[in-house]
Each structure stands twice: as structure tokens, then as C-alpha cells.
Design an enzyme around this catalytic site. Structure first.
Site, PDB file in Angstrom:
ATOM      1  N   LYS A 115      31.971  68.677  41.474  1.00 27.91           N
ATOM      2  CA  LYS A 115      30.933  67.736  41.054  1.00 27.91           C
ATOM      3  C   LYS A 115      29.812  67.788  42.082  1.00 27.91           C
ATOM      4  CE  LYS A 115      29.670  62.986  40.593  1.00 27.91           C
ATOM      5  NZ  LYS A 115      29.852  61.703  41.299  1.00 27.91           N
ATOM      6  N   ALA A 202      28.054  56.580  37.552  1.00 27.90           N
ATOM      7  CA  ALA A 202      27.401  55.579  38.411  1.00 27.90           C
ATOM      8  C   ALA A 202      26.894  54.386  37.617  1.00 27.90           C
ATOM      9  CB  ALA A 202      26.252  56.168  39.216  1.00 27.90           C
ATOM     10  N   GLY A 203      27.118  53.210  38.190  1.00 28.30           N
ATOM     11  CA  GLY A 203      26.557  51.980  37.659  1.00 28.30           C
ATOM     12  C   GLY A 203      27.487  51.127  36.834  1.00 28.30           C
ATOM     13  N   SER A 225      33.652  52.380  42.127  1.00 32.28           N
ATOM     14  CA  SER A 225      33.454  51.018  42.632  1.00 32.28           C
ATOM     15  C   SER A 225      33.931  49.955  41.655  1.00 32.28           C
ATOM     16  CB  SER A 225      31.972  50.785  42.953  1.00 32.28           C
ATOM     17  OG  SER A 225      31.520  51.676  43.942  1.00 32.28           O
TER      18      SER A 225
END
EC number: 2.8.1.10
Length: 274
Positions: A115, A202-203, A225
Site C-alpha cells: 500500500k 481514511a476518515g 483508528s
């Protein structure tokens, strides 16, 4: 990915709904990271609960054999069970990212799926598109299968695909922000145009974000996360597993059309009382 825009039929069981990245085929459309957990035990438990098959590892921050004096993540996340996806988190230029990928290939015995992420600055962790393009070309020419973190620009996504990247991974919002998908329209444009898998990277902050990404037609969702920073990471990992599955099923089923005005659910004729 453009060939996913048609709805499924009853003869297409969801259990057989796989997707292919480069030379590898997977059943789970949830990809997870390994950072921010309180310890290795929690890392293993959460990843196990997610039912993910692809686990991404930041080579510059995580020991997978570089340091014999530190705990090795691969003792918990075995390459025999998971596809390890080395990533270049923390790289801010093409040269460093390329070097990191080559180190990963050496540590993982010739493993070539990576990645790529080349960041623009430490405040936003937004992708540096120019450096990303530069690194992608070198890596592809060197035999790597490149999954690439990028902006939500459909033109950039097309260029990366044309170069030979095996998956396009536009951000939903800033890395680690938990803001969800702030760019659904541009994500949809990328998905419609792509002939390789598109995965939101992401996000994502909670299960509904993951479900929405899949409902849009994404081939998968990568997160770290959202699980690791949850009050109960193992429970959140389970929630994300179900959210990705539900979102994918909803996409394949085909949602009802949106209408500006009401449409009654019951017939408008044949009332018992007039």
C-alpha cells in the site's frame, strides 16, 4: 469499480461475492490496520473479530523482523492466516516510500503487494499526488502490485489506474479524523470510472460510515483508528464487519429510487370505506 454497478440476482449468493486485488482474491471487504492498540493482545483480538483477511502494517513504525530485540507483530498477526499489506505511512517523498517498499519485500520473503502512501504534510496527512505518481511508476516497474492512497480527484485516480495500480484508495476524509465520508459525489465518480477495485481509505469513524462507503459501490473499506480508538475495539471490529457486509448487500440489492414527493405504500383504490 465499474463492473460492480449492476445489482445481484438471487442466484449470486453473497458468500461467493469475492473481489480481486492484483493476483489475489479475497472474501472479506474489510481491511484493517495494526496501529494505536494498547497492546499486542488487543491488536490480535480486534483483528480476529473483524474477520479481515488483509491486514496493513506501517513498515517504518512496526517491527516485523527489523529488530530482533522487540516484539514482532507477525507473532500475533501470522502471514499464514492473513495477507500482510505493508504500507509506507510516514513517508513524505517518493524515494523514502520506494525504499520502504523494498525493505518490506525483503522482510516478507519477496511479498510484492504494497500500500503506497506519500504524504504532503504532518498536519493534514493529505496525499502528495506528484510524489505518489512518481513512486507508483517506479514500484510498478519493479514488479510491485501497488494499492495506492490518493485524493478524491477522479482524474488522478484514472492516471494511477492507467499506470498499473491494482487498487485505488481515495480518502473519505483526513486520516484519523473520524469525520466520515465528506466527498460522496467525487467518490462515486471514481467508482463509476474505475476498472480496478476502489477502497475508501481514511476518515471512517463508525459503522455507518463503512456501510455508506459500501452502498456507494466501493469494493472495500480500510480502517484503523475507528476500531483501535473505540472504547471497545473488539466490539467495534465486529460492528465494522457487519456494516461492511450490510452495505455491500444493500448495494447489490439495489436501493429504491429517491423521490421528491410521498408515495403511499398501500393501494390507492379498493378501500373498504369510501
Amino acid at each position: 469499480m465499474s463492473d460492480n454497478t449492476s445489482t445481484a440476482t438471487q442466484s449470486t449468493p453473497l458468500l461467493q461475492d469475492t473481489f480481486t486485488v492484483g493476483s489475489r482474491t479475497f472474501s472479506s471487504r474489510l481491511l484493517v490496520g495494526t496501529g494505536k492498540y494498547k497492546d499486542m493482545t488487543e491488536t490480535g483480538a480486534a483483528i480476529g473479530a473483524s474477520a479481515a483477511e488483509i491486514v496493513t502494517v506501517a513498515i517504518r513504525r512496526t517491527n516485523i523482523g527489523q529488530n530482533s530485540n522487540e516484539p514482532n507483530l507477525l507473532d500475533v498477526i501470522s502471514p499464514d492466516k492473513y495477507t500482510i499489506l505493508p504500507n509506507t505511512a510516514g513517508c513524505f517523498d517518493a524515494e523514502t516510500a520506494i525504499r520502504t517498499c523494498k525493505l518490506a519485500r525483503e522482510l516478507l520473503g519477496g511479498h510484492n503487494l504494497v500500500k503506497l502512501e506519500v504524504l504532503g504534510d504532518e498536519k493534514t496527512l493529505y496525499p502528495n499526488v506528484m510524489e505518489t505518481l512518481k513512486a507508483a511508476k517506479v514500484l510498478i516497474d519493479d514488479g510491485f502490485e501497488v494499492m495506492v492512497y490518493t485524493s478524491d480527484d477522479p482524474i488522478v485516480a484514472q492516471e494511477l489506474e492507467s499506470m498499473g495500480c491494482v487498487a485505488i484508495m481515495p480518502l473519505g476524509s483526513l486520516i484519523g479524523s473520524g469525520l466520515g465520508l465528506l466527498n460522496r459525489h467525487t467518490l462515486s465518480l471514481i467508482i463509476e470510472n474505475a476498472k480496478v477495485p476502489v477502497l475508501v481509505d481514511a476518515g471512517v469513524g463508525t459503522a455507518s460510515d463503512a456501510a455508506i462507503a459500501m452502498e456507494l459501490g466501493c469494493d472495500g473499506v480500510l480502517m484503523n483508528s475507528a476500531i483501535a480508538n473505540a472504547q471497545n475495539p473488539v466490539m467495534m471490529a465486529q460492528a465494522m464487519k457487519h456494516a461492511v457486509w450490510a452495505g455491500r448487500q444493500a448495494f447489490l440489492a439495489g436501493r429504491m429510487p429517491m423521490r421528491k414527493m410521498a408515495t403511499a405504500s398501500s393501494p390507492q383504490t379498493g378501500y373498504f370505506f369510501q
